[in-house]
Design a protein around this motif. Structure first.
Motif, PDB file in Angstrom:
ATOM      1  N   LEU A 611       1.012  -1.570   0.149  1.00 32.15           N
ATOM      2  CA  LEU A 611      -0.038  -0.628  -0.181  1.00 32.15           C
ATOM      3  C   LEU A 611       1.255   1.316   0.050  1.00 32.15           C
ATOM      4  CD1 LEU A 611      -2.444  -1.014   3.181  1.00 32.15           C
ATOM      5  CD2 LEU A 611      -2.284  -1.593   0.469  1.00 32.15           C
ATOM      6  N   SER A 612       0.344   1.891  -1.168  1.00 31.22           N
ATOM      7  CA  SER A 612       1.837   3.612  -1.027  1.00 31.22           C
ATOM      8  C   SER A 612       1.963   3.816  -0.597  1.00 31.22           C
ATOM      9  CB  SER A 612       1.779   3.043  -2.626  1.00 31.22           C
ATOM     10  OG  SER A 612       2.242   4.386  -3.451  1.00 31.22           O
ATOM     11  N   SER A 613       2.492   5.469  -0.103  1.00 27.13           N
ATOM     12  CA  SER A 613       2.338   6.241   0.476  1.00 27.13           C
ATOM     13  C   SER A 613       2.060   7.759  -0.689  1.00 27.13           C
ATOM     14  CB  SER A 613       2.826   6.682   1.546  1.00 27.13           C
ATOM     15  OG  SER A 613       4.566   6.609   0.988  1.00 27.13           O
ATOM     16  N   THR A 614       2.160   6.864  -2.212  1.00 29.15           N
ATOM     17  CA  THR A 614       2.540   8.029  -2.610  1.00 29.15           C
ATOM     18  C   THR A 614       1.477   8.076  -3.714  1.00 29.15           C
ATOM     19  OG1 THR A 614       3.989   7.035  -3.816  1.00 29.15           O
ATOM     20  CG2 THR A 614       4.825   8.888  -2.986  1.00 29.15           C
ATOM     21  N   ASP A 615       0.227   6.566  -4.020  1.00 32.27           N
ATOM     22  CA  ASP A 615      -0.974   6.470  -4.792  1.00 32.27           C
ATOM     23  C   ASP A 615      -1.376   5.773  -4.587  1.00 32.27           C
ATOM     24  OD1 ASP A 615      -2.465   6.443  -6.795  1.00 32.27           O
ATOM     25  OD2 ASP A 615      -1.326   5.839  -8.775  1.00 32.27           O
ATOM     26  N   GLY A 616      -2.409   5.633  -3.623  1.00 31.90           N
ATOM     27  CA  GLY A 616      -3.368   4.751  -3.246  1.00 31.90           C
ATOM     28  C   GLY A 616      -4.465   4.397  -3.462  1.00 31.90           C
ATOM     29  N   TYR A 617      -4.694   5.776  -4.481  1.00 35.72           N
ATOM     30  CA  TYR A 617      -6.124   5.849  -5.100  1.00 35.72           C
ATOM     31  C   TYR A 617      -6.932   4.410  -5.592  1.00 35.72           C
ATOM     32  CZ  TYR A 617      -5.029  10.800  -5.299  1.00 35.72           C
ATOM     33  OH  TYR A 617      -4.645  11.815  -4.869  1.00 35.72           O
ATOM     34  N   SER A 618      -6.417   3.484  -6.007  1.00 33.94           N
ATOM     35  CA  SER A 618      -7.137   1.737  -6.475  1.00 33.94           C
ATOM     36  C   SER A 618      -6.581   1.585  -4.776  1.00 33.94           C
ATOM     37  CB  SER A 618      -6.063   1.632  -7.777  1.00 33.94           C
ATOM     38  OG  SER A 618      -5.283   1.499  -7.765  1.00 33.94           O
ATOM     39  N   GLN A 619      -6.079   1.443  -4.491  1.00 40.44           N
ATOM     40  CA  GLN A 619      -5.662   0.370  -3.262  1.00 40.44           C
ATOM     41  C   GLN A 619      -6.809   0.886  -2.599  1.00 40.44           C
ATOM     42  OE1 GLN A 619      -1.837   0.977  -2.637  1.00 40.44           O
ATOM     43  NE2 GLN A 619      -0.974  -0.661  -3.677  1.00 40.44           N
ATOM     44  N   MET A 620      -7.098   1.954  -1.708  1.00 40.52           N
ATOM     45  CA  MET A 620      -7.930   2.258  -1.427  1.00 40.52           C
ATOM     46  C   MET A 620      -9.590   1.729  -1.516  1.00 40.52           C
ATOM     47  SD  MET A 620      -8.313   3.633   1.973  1.00 40.52           S
ATOM     48  CE  MET A 620      -7.510   5.019   2.137  1.00 40.52           C
ATOM     49  N   ALA A 621     -10.163   1.229  -3.130  1.00 36.80           N
ATOM     50  CA  ALA A 621     -11.164   0.829  -3.260  1.00 36.80           C
ATOM     51  C   ALA A 621     -11.133  -1.065  -2.355  1.00 36.80           C
ATOM     52  CB  ALA A 621     -11.301   1.021  -4.753  1.00 36.80           C
ATOM     53  N   TYR A 622      -9.743  -1.733  -2.725  1.00 31.27           N
ATOM     54  CA  TYR A 622      -9.717  -2.863  -1.935  1.00 31.27           C
ATOM     55  C   TYR A 622      -9.470  -2.333  -0.216  1.00 31.27           C
ATOM     56  CZ  TYR A 622      -6.723  -7.318  -0.135  1.00 31.27           C
ATOM     57  OH  TYR A 622      -6.829  -8.076   1.020  1.00 31.27           O
ATOM     58  N   ALA A 623      -8.769  -1.222   0.439  1.00 29.10           N
ATOM     59  CA  ALA A 623      -8.071  -1.847   1.740  1.00 29.10           C
ATOM     60  C   ALA A 623      -9.483  -0.836   2.699  1.00 29.10           C
ATOM     61  CB  ALA A 623      -6.619  -1.037   2.004  1.00 29.10           C
ATOM     62  N   TRP A 624     -10.083   0.061   1.957  1.00 27.27           N
ATOM     63  CA  TRP A 624     -10.322   0.749   2.767  1.00 27.27           C
ATOM     64  C   TRP A 624     -11.546  -0.253   4.087  1.00 27.27           C
ATOM     65  CZ3 TRP A 624     -15.727   0.356   4.110  1.00 27.27           C
ATOM     66  CH2 TRP A 624     -16.599  -0.448   3.744  1.00 27.27           C
TER      67      TRP A 624
END
Length: 666
Positions: A611-624
């Motif tokens: 999980l990136s500290s620079t581009d987590g936009y798409s990952q947030m959809a999975y991680a939230w």
């Protein structure tokens, strides 16, 4: 009793329900400062409940609505339920929508452009409410006494669209345009049966609005990746100096082809009494099944929003504070002398709690160490020695009080209201921020040091914008109390334990419900926000305090929020609203009274990528739904552990899937 009843109202007037990927839910706050237990056992909740189900999925937070009867003098007579004497039957009526994909593009409050639309190639030239292909509208649903099964509200979106063109500057899944200056042809597949929420009844026929599971998806092929296009296209502005509404600096709030399952809309009820009398929150209702016309002063509103991951913490300015600011006649302590523990202490306590969820407030960075709100920091105003001095109205403590008050940020104008600089209300164009009346230097040294509706100062500097309201200001009521306190014009009072709704007098219950629903919310900065956009600040959007105006369409408030919501939930990762979405979290050693911080958004995504500290936009959809809750540590006697007067908060109930190592070969 029935002969005394002349009208009914629903409370709360505005309710909040929060998303979760579990089918299980719990009911949100119904009395001020009461943190509700999520149910279950063996967990860290106030009564031992757990925020996750047996499969570690995040529970949803439902909103309960109650009906109160009023007499001819507008005094509360009773709460009307299925087990109260005069009630024969209850029929709830709900209409919610999601209008995000059809709405205006988010450009920031001061840069709002009514000509800029999301998905501009679909049904162009129409007002948002007319762009029906882009609106998730389940229609009107009802639930009636004795109805045991849940009513699920579903709708479709991106209907009747085959192909379209999107800017090549967007990021696409598995596809990279050869020339990003040219448009890319995509095909659309309508999203069907999207759940926006469920209606249920409790044992006494009160309405439970259960929000959706928090889904979101792209309907185009190739798919548009949830990202910030301007990170890769002439940052920070994007092409054409940021004028292209799909690839500008706020592109991640306006991703084309995407939907999410948040919603907003109206709640009404019709009650039939045992003597045959029909009472409704809608006008012109004479029978139990009449539709009638919405009465905004009697009916209610619902907004669904992302989870609140720090349920014991409150933002220093809430929507409740904004309601009191806009409707001072609704403020329950108007005309009363400032009380330290009632009016001033909460501001300090809320600020100190930021030290467990905000890197800025925690003092964990070299530039803020020794200047922040951590337990050992000088900004910890809850330390016993400090607190004793602050609560002392004597003259010899006045200098310290005045110094603290001087650090508080004041909004411009005669009243500390953001709306003063935004008139007229959307969808009209705002007053130009370049006008002389708005020209001033933003002082980053004032408190609270949280970003405001004008947007992040660094981003504005990069864009060459000197927008107003780049920092959050306290409200006029808050500042008035702080000024009285600083001058020594206050009584000390005492801390009181929160009181449950059932313990309150009947006459106090409606306001308790109205205020407790809005207390754990974010009242700024609205960029665009988390529960509400900045439209919540305009008095013309309300019939009265806590009541949304008659001409507000279901879904239209929420439509100004990020589309999808996960884009904003990622991007607002520092100094925005850490009491809802933490920036950092802590581990704590009670023996040594030392703490260690970590990034809240950490671990691995579904593909094993960090999980990136620079581009987590798409990952947030999975991680939230898998991210950790921030909760107080309990001692053996059930009290909250404190360090130098401040409650100790640590991360708990984090989903183990985020901690798995990367897949082999990565």
């Amino acid at each position: 009793m029935s002969d005394k009843i002349k009208s009914i109202r629903i409370h709360p007037g505005i309710g909040i329900a929060r998303l979760g990927d579990s089918d299980e839910f719990y009911i949100g706050p119904e009395a001020p400062r009461v943190v509700v237990d999520p149910g279950g056992s063996g967990g860290p909740g106030p009564k031992g409940g757990t925020y996750r189900d047996s499969d570690a999925r995040l529970k949803r937070q439902a909103q309960r609505y109650r009906v109160y009867a009023y007499d001819a003098n507008d005094k509360v007579v009773a709460e009307l339920t299925s087990d109260s004497g005069p009630v024969q039957s209850v029929r709830w009526r709900v209409h919610v929508r999601n209008m995000k994909a059809a709405n205006y593009a988010f450009q920031g409050a001061h840069l709002f452009d009514p000509d800029a639309l999301r998905n501009p190639s679909i049904q162009p030239g129409k007002a948002p409410i007319e762009r029906d292909k882009l609106i998730i509208d389940p229609g009107v649903h009802t639930i009636t006494s004795g109805q045991a099964e849940a009513v699920v509200m579903k709708g479709d979106v991106f209907t009747g669209i085959e192909k379209g063109l999107l800017p090549g500057g967007l990021r696409f899944e598995g596809f990279t345009p050869k020339d990003i200056s040219k448009e890319v042809e995509v095909t659309y597949k309508a999203a069907k049966d999207i759940e926006l929420g469920q209606l249920r009844l409790d044992a006494k026929d009160r309405l439970l609005f259960v929000p959706a599971p928090g889904k979101g998806e792209c309907v185009t092929t190739p798919k548009v990746v949830l990202s910030n296009p301007s990170d890769t296209v002439s940052p920070p502005n994007g092409p054409e100096n940021g004028q292209n509404p799909l690839t500008n600096q706020f592109g991640y709030f306006n991703i084309p082809g995407w939907w999410d399952d948040t919603c907003g809309g109206e709640i009404d009820v019709t009650v039939t009494l045992t003597d045959g009398t029909v009472l409704s929150t809608r006008d012109h209702v004479k029978s139990f099944t009449d539709e009638g016309v919405r009465n905004p002063r009697a009916g209610a509103w619902i907004v669904t929003a992302p989870p609140k991951f720090a349920p014991h913490m409150y933002h220093v300015v809430s929507i409740l504070d904004r309601v009191y600011e806009t409707f001072p006649e609704a403020y329950p302590y108007a005309g009363q002398r400032t009380n330290f523990y009632r009016d001033v202490y909460p501001v300090f306590a809320n600020a100190v709690n930021y030290g467990w969820v905000s890197a800025e407030a925690a003092g964990v960075r070299p530039e803020t160490k020794g200047l922040a709100h951590g337990p050992k920091q000088p900004g910890n105003l809850l330390s016993p020695g400090y607190l004793a001095v602050l609560a002392d109205p004597q003259e010899d403590t006045k200098l310290l009080r005045q110094r603290i008050y001087s650090l508080m940020r004041h909004a411009p104008g005669t009243r500390a209201r953001l709306v003063d600089s935004l008139l007229p209300a959307p969808p009209q164009r705002p007053s130009s921020w370049k006008n002389d009346e708005f020209q001033r230097d933003e002082d980053g040294s004032k408190m609270p040091k949280l970003w405001g509706t004008g947007g992040k100062p660094l981003q504005n500097e990069q864009l060459g914008n000197n927008l107003p309201d780049q920092f959050l200001s306290l409200t006029d009521w808050q500042l008035r109390h702080l000024k009285n306190w600083a001058d020594g014009d206050f009584e000390v009072g005492a801390l009181h334990e929160p009181v449950s709704l059932e313990q309150l007098p009947l006459a106090a219950q409606p306001h308790a419900l109205d205020s407790s629903a809005l207390e754990p919310t974010i009242g700024g900065g609205f960029h665009p926000g988390i529960e509400f956009p900045y439209l919540i600040l305009y008095k013309e959007n309300f019939a009265e305090a806590f009541r949304v105006a008659k001409d507000i369409e279901p879904g239209s408030f929420a439509a100004y929020m990020s589309s999808p919501w996960q884009g904003d939930f990622w991007s607002c990762n520092e100094a925005w609203w850490p009491t809802q979405r933490p920036d950092i979290v802590f581990e704590y050693d009670p023996k040594t009274q030392t703490r260690t911080h970590k990034e809240w958004f950490r671990g691995y995504d579904a593909q094993g990528e960090p999980l990136s500290s620079t581009d987590g936009y798409s990952q947030m959809a999975y991680a939230w739904p898998k991210l950790g809750m921030v909760l107080p540590i309990k001692t053996e006697d059930g009290e909250f552990l404190k360090d130098n007067g401040a409650i100790v908060f640590v991360e708990q109930e984090r989903h183990p899937a985020l901690n798995r190592p990367p897949v082999q070969g990565k």
